[in-house]
Write a protein that holds these residues in place. Structure first.
Motif, short mmCIF file in Angstrom:
data_model
loop_
_atom_site.label_atom_id
_atom_site.label_comp_id
_atom_site.label_asym_id
_atom_site.label_seq_id
_atom_site.Cartn_x
_atom_site.Cartn_y
_atom_site.Cartn_z
N ARG A 114 56.98 19.32 6.13
CA ARG A 114 57.07 17.87 6.64
C ARG A 114 56.79 16.98 5.58
O ARG A 114 57.18 16.03 5.19
CB ARG A 114 57.00 17.50 8.00
N THR A 115 55.47 17.26 5.01
CA THR A 115 54.73 16.79 3.92
C THR A 115 55.85 16.68 2.71
O THR A 115 55.93 15.68 1.87
CB THR A 115 53.40 16.83 3.67
N LEU A 116 56.10 17.87 2.32
CA LEU A 116 57.13 18.07 1.02
C LEU A 116 58.36 17.23 1.33
O LEU A 116 58.80 16.64 0.43
CB LEU A 116 57.40 19.44 0.98
N GLY A 117 58.77 17.15 2.58
CA GLY A 117 60.00 16.52 2.90
C GLY A 117 60.01 15.01 2.75
O GLY A 117 60.61 14.11 2.38
N GLU A 118 58.65 14.57 3.22
CA GLU A 118 58.06 13.04 3.19
C GLU A 118 58.27 12.50 1.55
O GLU A 118 58.60 11.56 1.19
CB GLU A 118 56.89 12.86 4.04
N LEU A 119 57.50 13.46 0.82
CA LEU A 119 57.38 13.18 -0.56
C LEU A 119 58.72 13.24 -1.26
O LEU A 119 58.94 12.28 -2.14
CB LEU A 119 56.35 14.45 -1.23
N ALA A 120 59.61 14.10 -1.12
CA ALA A 120 60.85 14.15 -1.69
C ALA A 120 61.65 12.86 -1.07
O ALA A 120 62.62 12.34 -1.93
CB ALA A 120 61.67 15.45 -1.07
N GLY A 121 61.61 12.53 0.26
CA GLY A 121 62.18 11.17 0.52
C GLY A 121 61.83 9.95 -0.17
O GLY A 121 62.56 8.98 -0.61
N LYS A 122 60.38 9.99 -0.63
CA LYS A 122 59.90 8.80 -1.35
C LYS A 122 60.55 8.82 -2.67
O LYS A 122 60.78 7.66 -3.39
CB LYS A 122 58.60 8.83 -1.09
N SER A 123 60.65 10.02 -3.30
CA SER A 123 61.31 10.25 -4.56
C SER A 123 62.56 9.82 -4.59
O SER A 123 63.15 8.97 -5.72
CB SER A 123 60.93 11.70 -5.04
#
Length: 322
Positions: A114-123
């Motif tokens: 989910r941390t990976l997903g959150e970072l991908a979403g911000k990007s």
């Protein structure tokens, strides 16, 4: 009988023949008028027949087009029925063995995912603030167009100055003086034209330059976030793809939201495209923490999230294939 009587007889005979000719002429006129009527009717009939043939051709073409559409719809229906039949068969088999089949876990993930997903979403949100390649190309074209007009203007003014010097140093009436006068007049007109053109393009060029400058600044400001987010998205996609592949390999029961949009099994054709679509849907759910058990992409949000909205539209279009 006297000579006058002979002439009188001849005259009466001629009068009689003239009357007969006039009668015959009237008859011919009547006949010709009738023939003209017949020719008109015949031409009209031929025109009607030609129109009828054209309409018949149009009808035949329409029928052929409809037949093509109907055949295509029948083929689509057949494919849809086969796909539905296959899905029903799989569901029936799954129901029969439901107690023994494992459940595919597509809704719970480690915190690191989910941390990976959150970072991908911000990007992704940061990328929406950048100009697209087409927009950058358009702005660059506007700037080049203005610069070309300015260069043409300066070139013509240079020719004007050269011609003016020649006019000042040559005798009036000489060939060189006349050529210089013509060059001065032509170049001055061209210079005025490109001056107006440059003025018309100046505003658009300034706005384009401002947009490109802001885009460069935005890219520089978010460069690290965008790079890290893209790497996070690739890593997350790889992990999710492995989980989907494992579930399919184990013949696990898939969640309802997954089956609704992608079916209970991978298709025999375009399997790779199907797997990419499934991975992207799962990544979307992880990125935005979607927990809806029925809707694969969750409910549409009213708030403005450009990156998320764009991704949702892309996924919705992709899922129509399956």
């Amino acid at each position: 009988m006297s000579l006058s009587d002979d002439y009188g007889y001849e005259i009466r005979s001629l009068d009689s023949r003239i009357d007969d000719l006039e009668t015959g002429l009237e008859s011919l006129k009547t006949s010709f008028g009738y023939v003209d009527d017949l020719e008109y009717e015949l031409r009209k009939i031929r025109s009607d027949v030609s129109d009828a043939d054209d309409k018949a051709d149009d009808v035949r073409n329409s029928i052929e087009d409809l037949e093509g559409v109907v055949r295509g719809q029948i083929a689509d229906t057949d494919r849809a029925l086969k796909k539905l039949t296959a899905r029903i068969q799989v569901l029936e088999a799954n129901l029969a063995a439901a107690d023994k089949m494992p459940q595919a876990d597509f809704d719970s993930f480690p915190a690191s995912w989910r941390t990976l997903g959150e970072l991908a979403g911000k990007s992704r949100e940061a990328r929406t603030m950048l100009l697209t390649p087409a927009e950058r190309q358009s702005h660059s074209s506007s700037i080049r167009s203005y610069q070309e007009a300015v260069e043409q203007r300066d070139e013509q003014y240079s020719t004007v100055l050269t011609a003016a010097k020649s006019l000042a140093t040559t005798a009036y009436g000489t060939t060189q003086h006349k050529q210089a006068a013509q060059a001065f007049l032509t170049s001055r007109q061209q210079a005025d034209h490109f001056t107006r053109l440059a003025g018309q393009r100046a505003g658009l060029a300034r706005r384009a330059q401002t947009a490109l400058t802001q885009d460069r600044e935005t890219r520089a400001h978010h460069a690290e976030l965008i790079k890290e987010g893209e790497q996070a998205q690739k890593k997350l996609h790889w992990k999710l793809r492995m989980r989907i592949s494992e579930a399919l390999r184990n013949r696990a029961l898939l969640p309802m939201w997954f089956v609704t949009v992608l079916g209970p099994v991978a298709p025999a054709r375009d399997t790779e495209s199907w797997l990419e679509a499934a991975t992207s849907v799962l990544a979307y759910r992880v990125t935005y923490n979607i927990t809806d058990h029925v809707l694969a992409l969750g409910e549409q949000l009213e708030d403005d999230h450009p990156g998320r909205d764009q991704w949702r539209q892309e996924l919705s279009k992709t899922l129509r294939r399956w």
